[in-house]
Design an enzyme around this catalytic site. Structure first.
Site, PDB file in Angstrom:
ATOM      1  N   CYS A 215       0.858  -1.176   0.000  1.00  0.00           N
ATOM      2  CA  CYS A 215       0.000   0.000   0.000  1.00  0.00           C
ATOM      3  C   CYS A 215       0.899   1.231   0.000  1.00  0.00           C
ATOM      4  CB  CYS A 215      -1.001  -0.007   1.151  1.00  0.00           C
ATOM      5  SG  CYS A 215      -0.321   0.223   2.783  1.00  0.00           S
TER       6      CYS A 215
ATOM      7  N   CYS B 134      -4.299  -0.610  -2.295  1.00  0.00           N
ATOM      8  CA  CYS B 134      -4.779   0.750  -2.566  1.00  0.00           C
ATOM      9  C   CYS B 134      -4.442   1.081  -4.013  1.00  0.00           C
ATOM     10  CB  CYS B 134      -4.189   1.770  -1.594  1.00  0.00           C
ATOM     11  SG  CYS B 134      -2.468   2.184  -1.844  1.00  0.00           S
TER      12      CYS B 134
ATOM     13  N   CYS C  22       3.306   0.275  -8.559  1.00  0.00           N
ATOM     14  CA  CYS C  22       3.890  -0.988  -8.110  1.00  0.00           C
ATOM     15  C   CYS C  22       5.060  -1.376  -9.013  1.00  0.00           C
ATOM     16  CB  CYS C  22       2.833  -2.088  -8.129  1.00  0.00           C
ATOM     17  SG  CYS C  22       3.443  -3.690  -7.553  1.00  0.00           S
TER      18      CYS C  22
END
Length: 139
Positions: free
Chosen positions: A10, A81, A88
């Site tokens: 997250c 999230c 990412c």
């Protein structure tokens, strides 16, 4: 049984990913479970409190940056999230990327009880998703 690896990501590694790490460790105790954040902060005390209500102690967990895990292979990389999903990084291997768009329980709530209630809602959603994950993984 093969040991599998999960990384939960997250933004701050303070609430959602920390709670998910706690639940994954409960439901999949033989797996290696880590959580990290894009911009790590600290483990939120309200997250610790609401997880303790479920009998899970995450007070010993620490907020970690995603950099600690770059270059490692995971079987599952789970973003919890939208921001973490967008930024990412890639991980080696054939890990499966899963995204759960979970509301940030630490955003804009008034009283301590209102905040705690928001954390409980997100905690329960995380547990439900992990229970479903475990059910699908074992079938």
């Amino acid at each position: 049984m093969e040991t599998k690896k999960i990384l939960v990501l997250c933004t701050g590694n303070s609430c959602r990913s920390q709670m998910a790490e706690g639940f994954f460790k409960k439901y999949l105790p033989r797996w290696q479970v880590e959580s990290a954040g894009i911009s790590p902060t600290r483990v939120n005390p309200v997250a610790i409190e609401v997880m303790a209500e479920q009998g899970i102690d995450i007070s010993g967990q620490r907020s970690k940056g995603v950099e600690e895990f770059l270059g490692q292979a995971f079987d599952y990389i789970i973003t919890v999230c939208d921001h973490a999903r967008e930024v990412c990084p890639s991980f080696p291997g054939k890990g499966k990327y899963i995204h759960w768009s979970l509301k940030d329980p630490d955003r804009g709530y008034g009283s301590p009880e209102q905040r705690a209630e928001e954390f409980r809602k997100v905690r329960d959603e995380i547990e439900n998703r992990i229970r479903q994950f475990v059910k699908e993984e074992r079938t």
